[in-house]
Design a protein around this motif. Structure first.
Motif, PDB file in Angstrom:
ATOM      1  N   ALA A 239       0.755  -1.322   0.049  1.00  0.00           N
ATOM      2  CA  ALA A 239       0.159   0.075  -0.023  1.00  0.00           C
ATOM      3  C   ALA A 239       1.010   1.256   0.142  1.00  0.00           C
ATOM      4  O   ALA A 239       0.304   2.381  -0.123  1.00  0.00           O
ATOM      5  CB  ALA A 239      -1.050  -0.013   1.143  1.00  0.00           C
ATOM      6  N   SER A 240       2.090   1.204   0.216  1.00  0.00           N
ATOM      7  CA  SER A 240       3.231   2.272   0.113  1.00  0.00           C
ATOM      8  C   SER A 240       3.222   2.640  -1.182  1.00  0.00           C
ATOM      9  O   SER A 240       3.915   3.873  -1.336  1.00  0.00           O
ATOM     10  CB  SER A 240       4.450   2.076   0.920  1.00  0.00           C
ATOM     11  OG  SER A 240       5.433   1.219   0.175  1.00  0.00           O
ATOM     12  N   LEU A 241       2.908   1.977  -2.121  1.00  0.00           N
ATOM     13  CA  LEU A 241       3.364   2.187  -3.452  1.00  0.00           C
ATOM     14  C   LEU A 241       2.294   2.768  -4.294  1.00  0.00           C
ATOM     15  O   LEU A 241       2.487   3.285  -5.338  1.00  0.00           O
ATOM     16  CB  LEU A 241       3.652   0.883  -4.302  1.00  0.00           C
ATOM     17  CG  LEU A 241       4.894   0.058  -3.790  1.00  0.00           C
ATOM     18  CD1 LEU A 241       4.935  -1.325  -4.672  1.00  0.00           C
ATOM     19  CD2 LEU A 241       6.169   0.960  -4.004  1.00  0.00           C
ATOM     20  N   ILE A 242       1.159   3.145  -3.373  1.00  0.00           N
ATOM     21  CA  ILE A 242      -0.099   3.999  -3.955  1.00  0.00           C
ATOM     22  C   ILE A 242      -0.238   5.135  -3.331  1.00  0.00           C
ATOM     23  O   ILE A 242      -0.527   5.050  -1.986  1.00  0.00           O
ATOM     24  CB  ILE A 242      -1.194   3.146  -4.308  1.00  0.00           C
ATOM     25  CG1 ILE A 242      -0.903   1.673  -5.112  1.00  0.00           C
ATOM     26  CG2 ILE A 242      -2.576   3.970  -4.669  1.00  0.00           C
ATOM     27  CD1 ILE A 242      -1.898   0.409  -4.789  1.00  0.00           C
ATOM     28  N   ALA A 243       0.221   6.522  -3.827  1.00  0.00           N
ATOM     29  CA  ALA A 243      -0.081   7.453  -2.956  1.00  0.00           C
ATOM     30  C   ALA A 243      -1.230   7.829  -2.136  1.00  0.00           C
ATOM     31  O   ALA A 243      -1.241   8.002  -1.036  1.00  0.00           O
ATOM     32  CB  ALA A 243       0.194   8.561  -3.879  1.00  0.00           C
ATOM     33  N   GLU A 244      -2.342   7.518  -2.714  1.00  0.00           N
ATOM     34  CA  GLU A 244      -3.770   7.842  -1.999  1.00  0.00           C
ATOM     35  C   GLU A 244      -3.838   6.706  -0.857  1.00  0.00           C
ATOM     36  O   GLU A 244      -4.103   7.316   0.103  1.00  0.00           O
ATOM     37  CB  GLU A 244      -4.925   7.647  -2.863  1.00  0.00           C
ATOM     38  CG  GLU A 244      -5.009   8.786  -4.007  1.00  0.00           C
ATOM     39  CD  GLU A 244      -4.144   8.643  -5.153  1.00  0.00           C
ATOM     40  OE1 GLU A 244      -3.385   7.354  -5.329  1.00  0.00           O
ATOM     41  OE2 GLU A 244      -3.606   9.404  -5.671  1.00  0.00           O
ATOM     42  N   LYS A 245      -3.480   5.803  -1.110  1.00  0.00           N
ATOM     43  CA  LYS A 245      -3.423   4.652   0.055  1.00  0.00           C
ATOM     44  C   LYS A 245      -2.401   4.850   1.155  1.00  0.00           C
ATOM     45  O   LYS A 245      -3.024   4.868   2.412  1.00  0.00           O
ATOM     46  CB  LYS A 245      -3.388   3.133  -0.541  1.00  0.00           C
ATOM     47  CG  LYS A 245      -4.553   2.634  -1.428  1.00  0.00           C
ATOM     48  CD  LYS A 245      -4.309   1.129  -1.537  1.00  0.00           C
ATOM     49  CE  LYS A 245      -5.425   0.613  -2.639  1.00  0.00           C
ATOM     50  NZ  LYS A 245      -5.519  -0.831  -2.942  1.00  0.00           N
ATOM     51  N   PHE A 246      -1.415   5.275   0.715  1.00  0.00           N
ATOM     52  CA  PHE A 246      -0.420   5.550   1.824  1.00  0.00           C
ATOM     53  C   PHE A 246      -0.647   6.873   2.552  1.00  0.00           C
ATOM     54  O   PHE A 246      -0.645   6.597   3.980  1.00  0.00           O
ATOM     55  CB  PHE A 246       1.063   5.654   0.890  1.00  0.00           C
ATOM     56  CG  PHE A 246       2.329   5.789   2.037  1.00  0.00           C
ATOM     57  CD1 PHE A 246       2.633   4.799   2.905  1.00  0.00           C
ATOM     58  CD2 PHE A 246       2.994   7.082   2.223  1.00  0.00           C
ATOM     59  CE1 PHE A 246       3.626   5.139   3.867  1.00  0.00           C
ATOM     60  CE2 PHE A 246       4.081   7.243   2.871  1.00  0.00           C
ATOM     61  CZ  PHE A 246       4.390   6.226   3.708  1.00  0.00           C
ATOM     62  N   ALA A 247      -1.228   7.751   1.988  1.00  0.00           N
ATOM     63  CA  ALA A 247      -1.623   8.971   2.639  1.00  0.00           C
ATOM     64  C   ALA A 247      -2.765   8.698   3.546  1.00  0.00           C
ATOM     65  O   ALA A 247      -2.949   9.370   4.471  1.00  0.00           O
ATOM     66  CB  ALA A 247      -1.991  10.163   1.486  1.00  0.00           C
ATOM     67  N   ALA A 248      -3.863   7.770   3.259  1.00  0.00           N
ATOM     68  CA  ALA A 248      -4.921   7.403   3.987  1.00  0.00           C
ATOM     69  C   ALA A 248      -4.334   6.714   5.311  1.00  0.00           C
ATOM     70  O   ALA A 248      -4.787   6.970   6.315  1.00  0.00           O
ATOM     71  CB  ALA A 248      -5.841   6.303   3.367  1.00  0.00           C
ATOM     72  N   ILE A 249      -3.202   5.949   5.019  1.00  0.00           N
ATOM     73  CA  ILE A 249      -2.761   5.388   6.300  1.00  0.00           C
ATOM     74  C   ILE A 249      -2.147   6.323   7.433  1.00  0.00           C
ATOM     75  O   ILE A 249      -2.327   6.388   8.288  1.00  0.00           O
ATOM     76  CB  ILE A 249      -1.608   4.462   6.135  1.00  0.00           C
ATOM     77  CG1 ILE A 249      -2.445   3.194   5.237  1.00  0.00           C
ATOM     78  CG2 ILE A 249      -1.220   3.502   7.294  1.00  0.00           C
ATOM     79  CD1 ILE A 249      -1.491   2.048   4.584  1.00  0.00           C
ATOM     80  N   VAL A 250      -1.354   7.481   6.622  1.00  0.00           N
ATOM     81  CA  VAL A 250      -0.939   8.391   7.388  1.00  0.00           C
ATOM     82  C   VAL A 250      -1.883   9.174   8.243  1.00  0.00           C
ATOM     83  O   VAL A 250      -1.732   9.557   9.438  1.00  0.00           O
ATOM     84  CB  VAL A 250       0.116   9.442   6.744  1.00  0.00           C
ATOM     85  CG1 VAL A 250       0.105  10.817   7.308  1.00  0.00           C
ATOM     86  CG2 VAL A 250       1.100   8.737   6.084  1.00  0.00           C
ATOM     87  N   LYS A 251      -3.230   9.665   7.410  1.00  0.00           N
ATOM     88  CA  LYS A 251      -4.050  10.127   8.113  1.00  0.00           C
ATOM     89  C   LYS A 251      -4.835   9.161   9.335  1.00  0.00           C
ATOM     90  O   LYS A 251      -5.244   9.695  10.593  1.00  0.00           O
ATOM     91  CB  LYS A 251      -5.358  10.396   7.158  1.00  0.00           C
ATOM     92  CG  LYS A 251      -5.606  11.798   6.968  1.00  0.00           C
ATOM     93  CD  LYS A 251      -6.580  12.186   6.221  1.00  0.00           C
ATOM     94  CE  LYS A 251      -6.228  13.606   5.629  1.00  0.00           C
ATOM     95  NZ  LYS A 251      -5.685  13.250   3.997  1.00  0.00           N
ATOM     96  N   ALA A 252      -4.817   7.955   9.091  1.00  0.00           N
ATOM     97  CA  ALA A 252      -5.434   6.910  10.191  1.00  0.00           C
ATOM     98  C   ALA A 252      -4.755   7.159  11.407  1.00  0.00           C
ATOM     99  O   ALA A 252      -4.931   7.144  12.622  1.00  0.00           O
ATOM    100  CB  ALA A 252      -5.462   5.746   9.584  1.00  0.00           C
ATOM    101  N   ALA A 253      -3.080   7.114  11.209  1.00  0.00           N
ATOM    102  CA  ALA A 253      -2.282   7.333  12.111  1.00  0.00           C
ATOM    103  C   ALA A 253      -2.290   8.733  12.961  1.00  0.00           C
ATOM    104  O   ALA A 253      -2.500   8.739  14.185  1.00  0.00           O
ATOM    105  CB  ALA A 253      -0.688   7.467  11.776  1.00  0.00           C
TER     106      ALA A 253
END
Ligand code: PGA
Length: 256
Positions: A239-253
């Motif tokens: 999921a770190s290779l897809i910008a939107e997915k990675f950013a959503a995880i950052v938001k969750a944190a």
């Protein structure tokens, strides 16, 4: 609640993905999406992409890490990269002991320990990976395995150096398989690791150590995993290779 004492860290582990030009492209996609992050955001990229990654993130809050380093400073170790080399480039983080290194490249707890020492001696922060195999979970020896990996990896690491250690609990059966540990399973083992640190050092150091979960973490399951008291972040592969997915995880944190 001690979670607030710790830095939440979301780190991408790109593995053997992305050429230099693709690296620039992906980081330019991620940067605007994560620019307001309260948590620490790291991208660990292949060696040949490091310089491009540093350049592409110069004016951003994204930190760059390597995926491994050797324990010697230099010498006859064809194909390896030393911590000294990473340091001179301005790299601040390095993943050590990833299960793929252990599985495919003969990495052992002892070589993991040597690599960690070399990284720390060169001022790098280490993301140490530990985690059990499927068979080990089925044998009910997860706690023993993860405790042993942690203890051997940290042999000779001082209290002061522990501020430069991040631990990623990555159950091997969950990596790249789409099988995520449940939030309760992740919490249980992250807590076991924290207790091991408390027994090796003290409770204050244990409370201050960031412990991530890794293994098929994605934009859908991140929130629940990161809501757990002892899960302080994530080490993200696919999921770190897809910008939107990675950013959503950052938001969750940031929301936990
Ligand atoms: P995954 O990888 O998110 O693709 O499961 C995690 C990791 O190996 O660090």
């Amino acid at each position: 609640m001690n979670k607030q004492l710790r830095t939440a860290i979301i780190a991408g582990n790109w593995k053997m993905n992305k050429t230099p030009s693709q690296t620039k492209e992906l980081l330019e996609q991620i940067a605007p999406l994560t620019k307001d992050a309260k948590c620490e955001v790291i991208a660990c990229v292949p060696f040949v992409d490091l310089q491009t990654a540093l350049d592409a993130t110069k004016d951003t809050n994204i930190k760059i890490g390597a995926e491994n380093c050797h324990w010697e400073e230099s010498g006859a170790f064809t194909g390896e990269i030393s911590a000294v080399m990473l340091k001179e480039m301005g790299i601040k983080y390095v993943i050590i002991g990833h299960s793929e290194r252990r599985q495919y490249f003969g990495e052992t707890d002892l070589t993991v320990n040597k690599r960690i020492r070399a990284a720390l001696n060169n001022g790098l922060k280490v993301i140490l990976c530990v985690g059990e195999l499927k068979e080990q979970r089925e044998q009910n020896i997860t706690a023993e395995i993860v405790s042993m990996q942690t203890k051997i990896a940290l042999m000779g690491i001082s209290e002061a150096e522990m501020k430069n250690i991040i631990i990623a609990y990555e159950p091997v059966w969950a990596i790249g398989t789409g099988l995520t540990a449940t939030a309760d399973q992740a919490q249980e083992v992250c807590k076991i690791i924290r207790d091991v640190i408390a027994s090796m050092y003290n409770q204050d150091i244990a409370n201050a150590t960031t412990i991530q979960y890794g293994g098929s973490m994605n934009d859908k399951n991140a929130d629940e995993l990161l809501s757990k008291e002892d899960v302080d972040g994530g080490l993200i592969g696919g999921a770190s290779l897809i910008a939107e997915k990675f950013a959503a995880i950052v938001k969750a944190a940031d929301n936990n």
